[in-house]
Design a protein around this motif. Structure first.
Motif, PDB file in Angstrom:
ATOM      1  N   ILE A  57     -11.312  37.670  32.799  1.00  0.00           N
ATOM      2  CA  ILE A  57     -12.414  36.703  32.625  1.00  0.00           C
ATOM      3  C   ILE A  57     -13.128  36.448  33.939  1.00  0.00           C
ATOM      4  O   ILE A  57     -14.351  36.284  33.996  1.00  0.00           O
ATOM      5  N   MET A  58     -12.311  36.462  35.039  1.00  0.00           N
ATOM      6  CA  MET A  58     -12.916  36.164  36.342  1.00  0.00           C
ATOM      7  C   MET A  58     -13.453  37.413  37.044  1.00  0.00           C
ATOM      8  O   MET A  58     -14.124  37.307  38.068  1.00  0.00           O
ATOM      9  N   CYS A  59     -13.164  38.595  36.491  1.00  0.00           N
ATOM     10  CA  CYS A  59     -13.571  39.830  37.186  1.00  0.00           C
ATOM     11  C   CYS A  59     -15.083  40.041  37.080  1.00  0.00           C
ATOM     12  O   CYS A  59     -15.624  40.172  35.973  1.00  0.00           O
ATOM     13  N   PRO A  60     -15.793  40.086  38.230  1.00  0.00           N
ATOM     14  CA  PRO A  60     -17.250  40.265  38.192  1.00  0.00           C
ATOM     15  C   PRO A  60     -17.680  41.699  37.910  1.00  0.00           C
ATOM     16  O   PRO A  60     -18.854  41.978  37.751  1.00  0.00           O
TER      17      PRO A  60
ATOM     18  N   GLY B  25     -22.018  39.427  37.948  1.00  0.00           N
ATOM     19  CA  GLY B  25     -21.301  40.345  37.067  1.00  0.00           C
ATOM     20  C   GLY B  25     -20.632  39.631  35.913  1.00  0.00           C
ATOM     21  O   GLY B  25     -20.594  40.135  34.781  1.00  0.00           O
ATOM     22  N   ILE B  26     -20.093  38.451  36.203  1.00  0.00           N
ATOM     23  CA  ILE B  26     -19.431  37.683  35.128  1.00  0.00           C
ATOM     24  C   ILE B  26     -20.466  37.302  34.077  1.00  0.00           C
ATOM     25  O   ILE B  26     -20.254  37.477  32.873  1.00  0.00           O
ATOM     26  N   ARG B  29     -21.525  40.023  31.798  1.00  0.00           N
ATOM     27  CA  ARG B  29     -20.537  40.307  30.758  1.00  0.00           C
ATOM     28  C   ARG B  29     -20.612  39.276  29.636  1.00  0.00           C
ATOM     29  O   ARG B  29     -20.553  39.626  28.445  1.00  0.00           O
ATOM     30  N   VAL B 178     -19.497  29.240  36.601  1.00  0.00           N
ATOM     31  CA  VAL B 178     -18.534  30.321  36.348  1.00  0.00           C
ATOM     32  C   VAL B 178     -17.504  30.344  37.488  1.00  0.00           C
ATOM     33  O   VAL B 178     -17.049  31.403  37.908  1.00  0.00           O
ATOM     34  N   ASP B 179     -17.152  29.147  37.966  1.00  0.00           N
ATOM     35  CA  ASP B 179     -16.276  29.076  39.136  1.00  0.00           C
ATOM     36  C   ASP B 179     -14.787  29.183  38.784  1.00  0.00           C
ATOM     37  O   ASP B 179     -13.963  29.399  39.677  1.00  0.00           O
ATOM     38  N   CYS B 180     -14.446  29.025  37.483  1.00  0.00           N
ATOM     39  CA  CYS B 180     -13.036  29.170  37.095  1.00  0.00           C
ATOM     40  C   CYS B 180     -12.979  29.574  35.627  1.00  0.00           C
ATOM     41  O   CYS B 180     -13.989  29.506  34.920  1.00  0.00           O
ATOM     42  N   VAL B 181     -11.789  29.981  35.165  1.00  0.00           N
ATOM     43  CA  VAL B 181     -11.638  30.511  33.798  1.00  0.00           C
ATOM     44  C   VAL B 181     -12.165  29.514  32.773  1.00  0.00           C
ATOM     45  O   VAL B 181     -12.966  29.854  31.888  1.00  0.00           O
ATOM     46  N   VAL B 184     -15.879  29.444  32.810  1.00  0.00           N
ATOM     47  CA  VAL B 184     -16.484  30.692  32.326  1.00  0.00           C
ATOM     48  C   VAL B 184     -16.487  30.675  30.795  1.00  0.00           C
ATOM     49  O   VAL B 184     -17.474  31.023  30.143  1.00  0.00           O
ATOM     50  N   ILE B 185     -15.400  30.195  30.229  1.00  0.00           N
ATOM     51  CA  ILE B 185     -15.307  30.124  28.758  1.00  0.00           C
ATOM     52  C   ILE B 185     -16.361  29.149  28.227  1.00  0.00           C
ATOM     53  O   ILE B 185     -17.069  29.423  27.249  1.00  0.00           O
TER      54      ILE B 185
END
Lengths: 68, 251, 353
Positions: A57-60, B25-26, B29, B178-181, B184-185
């Motif tokens: 999830i954290m992989c850019p 990149g995050i 995705r 998007v600084d942590c899991v 990001v979710i």
């Protein structure tokens, strides 16, 4: 049982996966440099991987595939 | 064992050119995962900005056009008016959206243009080597504010969600990170909602994503994420700034 | 046979675009072109088309870029300062090999200038509309009927060659009314656009429309390919109309509004025994070089008449490689040359007092 596959050529060694893994079982390799000049991350203890996907999830660079 | 996480179909196989640890990149995705989950890659047209993300026309598998700096919302307007049933999204940085493209941003919002805007706020111009952005923080050192951004001469950072929240054409505004899991979710949920709004014709939807620039901030990737938490979040509070339908305040 | 109706130039341009199958117009108010946009705002909603007034000419041309990329016929119009604001967008449209029709109803310049007619955007249209190596197809109407005919031609050629085309009109033509015949209800030509961004529907690879290449070799390749296309246009698309040039010893070269004045002066000069004719360029790019070259052997002098300080005169000299003297008469600032003024120049050129 679970594991992750880190694409060694896509990885840029940014360590965001290393930091986000709750079990601290990912590390930056010390013996390898990929063709873009980065030291890629590697899974160092597959037995303790739960497949939680935090690393992916954290992989850019979308370099990590997770199996469970 | 089954694969539970892999590259989304809506991303091509071309490796990202971004710097190591750059959170563009995050977000790429996440957008691609949403295109997959809503099954709209075949009817989506993306609009790439000028900036670090300019080359995302190589990374998305949907039809895509590269727009002049700041003009992505106008290009998206032309695309959307020509094909109302297609999904159109723009992906823009802070210079693109909140400096040169401010008028295009404000007016596509005032028109309630039925498009989805993915707005990357990393408080700097990355592609050109680290100059001040409209969202650079007070006292932030950049290539063009070498002594720190002096608000008396270079003005104050612009909060885009707050700026657009009073515009009636807007359906949805949320600032995420998007600084942590966990975040990001949450960011993905917001992005998915911004696309779903478009499908449901609710009006203009924008997701502002606090993002990093390790290279030009002069920090490691993880230090950069910490800087987002320590410095950016206080100035740019996360949260929903509008969640409804265009014109709902007028009824 | 649709009968002739009296129509204002600006509105005739709009109606002609609609008859040519244009269903998307993005504009911005600016004198002396605004009636065109106003007409579109009345008509487009009635035919299921889109009229959108953008927040600026810059935004408008980028909406054109988007709609054109989707594969539809699309148009914008403006006047001089507005065309300057569209310069970058036009460069992108040309660089992406996209069709579009851009109308410039010229006004006096530079700067805010005036609102009377002018031809001082000739260089802008034919030499450097924006940055980089590119050209637009540039059509110069001189009557309302020509405006109508050239709009459809502009759309067809834009689609055929995948190039933006411009109608270079002016305030006089835009504001005047003349009887005009517009072919109604005919089916416009349709061009296959496999490159369009209309969603791959999981049936083809994705289409990318992009003008960026950080790799110089690739960028040069794109430019060279584009110039091979321009070479075909130069070969096949030169257009001009000639009046009394068969036995002419002197030739006036003028386009658009100034060609009307020049033609009256030519008639009067003929009555005074001067063998003079008019060559009226219809395409400004590609410039009618062939037509001019054919005149050189039988022509003593050329006279160029423009509503500017002299811009097209360079192309006349280049076309005939300066084999003959080329004289100039121009008014600028919005002033239209008068017939007596042009007649005097013709007489002086012909050595008649």
């Amino acid at each position: 049982m679970a594991k992750i596959i880190i694409n060694q050529e896509l990885c840029k060694g940014c360590q965001l996966c290393v930091e986000s893994c709750p079990r601290k079982i990912i590390a930056i390799s010390t013996d390898r440099i990929n063709n873009r000049g980065y030291r890629p991350a590697v899974l160092i203890d597959e037995t303790r991987c739960t497949g939680c996907s935090s690393c992916a999830i954290m992989c850019p660079d979308v370099a990590i595939t997770v199996e469970r | 064992m089954a694969i539970v996480f892999k590259k989304p179909h809506a991303l091509t196989d071309i490796p990202f050119h971004y710097c190591a640890g750059c959170t563009h990149g995050i977000v790429h995705r996440l957008v691609a995962e949403v295109l997959d989950e809503l099954d709209i890659e075949g009817k989506t047209v993306g609009v790439a900005p000028v900036g670090c993300a300019v080359m995302n026309y190589d990374y998305f598998n949907c039809d895509i056009i590269e727009a002049p700096h700041g003009r992505a919302p106008a290009v998206a307007t032309g695309l959307k008016r020509a094909m109302p049933d297609n999904v159109v999204f723009t992906y823009q940085g802070d210079g693109d959206l909140a400096a040169i493209g401010t008028a295009e941003t404000v007016h596509s919002a005032t028109r309630g243009e039925n498009i989805t805007v993915i707005f990357i706020n990393n408080a700097i111009y990355g592609m050109t080597g680290g100059q001040m952005a409209p969202t650079s923080l007070p006292n932030q050192v950049t290539q063009t504010t070498p002594y720190g951004r002096d608000v008396n001469t270079a003005g104050y950072p612009v909060r885009v969600c707050e700026l657009l929240s009073n515009i009636d054409g807007v359906a949805y505004l949320e600032r995420v990170s998007v600084d942590c899991v966990k975040n990001v979710i949450a960011a993905k949920k917001a992005i998915k909602k911004a696309f779903q709004n478009q499908i449901d014709k609710k009006g203009f939807s924008l997701v502002e994503i606090l993002s990093t620039c390790p290279t030009n901030w002069g920090m490691t990737p993880s230090e950069s994420l910490q800087w987002v938490r320590d410095k950016m979040m206080p100035y740019y509070p996360l949260g929903v700034y509008k969640d409804g339908v265009k014109g709902d305040r007028l009824k | 046979m649709s009968e002739k109706i009296l129509m204002k130039g600006n509105e005739a341009l709009a109606e002609a675009a609609i008859q040519a199958g244009c269903k998307f117009f993005f504009g911005y108010p600016i004198t002396p072109q605004t009636e065109l946009a106003a007409y579109m705002s009345k008509k487009m909603p009635k035919i299921g088309g889109t009229y959108l007034q953008a927040e600026s000419e810059t935004a408008a041309i980028n909406m054109v870029l988007g709609a054109s990329a989707a594969g539809v016929r699309v148009m914008t119009s403006s006047s001089s300062p507005g065309i300057s604001l569209k310069a970058e967008g036009i460069s992108y449209i040309a660089a992406c090999d996209l069709p579009a029709v851009i109308i410039n109803v010229q006004r006096g310049g530079p700067g805010l200038g005036g609102i009377q007619p002018s031809q001082s955007d000739y260089w802008q249209a034919t030499k450097a509309t924006g940055h980089g190596d590119f050209q637009l197809l540039v059509y110069a109407p001189s009557t309302v009927q020509e405006m109508v005919d050239l709009v459809e031609l502009a759309f067809d050629k834009a689609d055929e060659y995948r190039i933006p085309s411009m109608i270079l009109a002016d305030g006089m033509l835009g504001q005047m009314m003349e009887p005009v015949e517009i072919k109604e209800g005919h089916t416009p030509k349709v061009f296959d656009k496999p490159w369009a961004l209309n969603g791959h529907k999981n049936s083809r690879p994705h289409n990318i429309i992009n003008s960026l290449s950080l790799d110089a070799v690739t960028l040069e390749k794109w430019n060279i390919a584009r110039y091979e296309k321009y070479a075909k246009i130069l070969e096949n698309e030169q257009r001009s109309i000639e009046y009394m040039t068969e036995d002419a010893e002197y030739i006036v070269v003028a386009y658009g509004a100034s060609s009307r004045v020049a033609l009256s002066a030519v008639y009067e000069a003929r009555e005074q025994g001067i063998k003079v004719g008019l060559l009226k360029p219809i395409t400004l790019w590609p410039f009618p070089k062939k037509a001019l070259q054919e005149k050189v052997p039988t022509t003593k002098k050329f006279l160029v008449v423009e509503m500017s300080m002299g811009q097209m005169i360079d192309d006349v000299k280049l076309s005939i490689e300066c084999q003959r003297p080329v004289e100039f008469f121009g008014r600028t600032g919005g002033i239209i040359p008068s017939v007596p003024e042009v007649l005097n120049c013709i007489k002086k050129m012909g050595g008649v007092e």
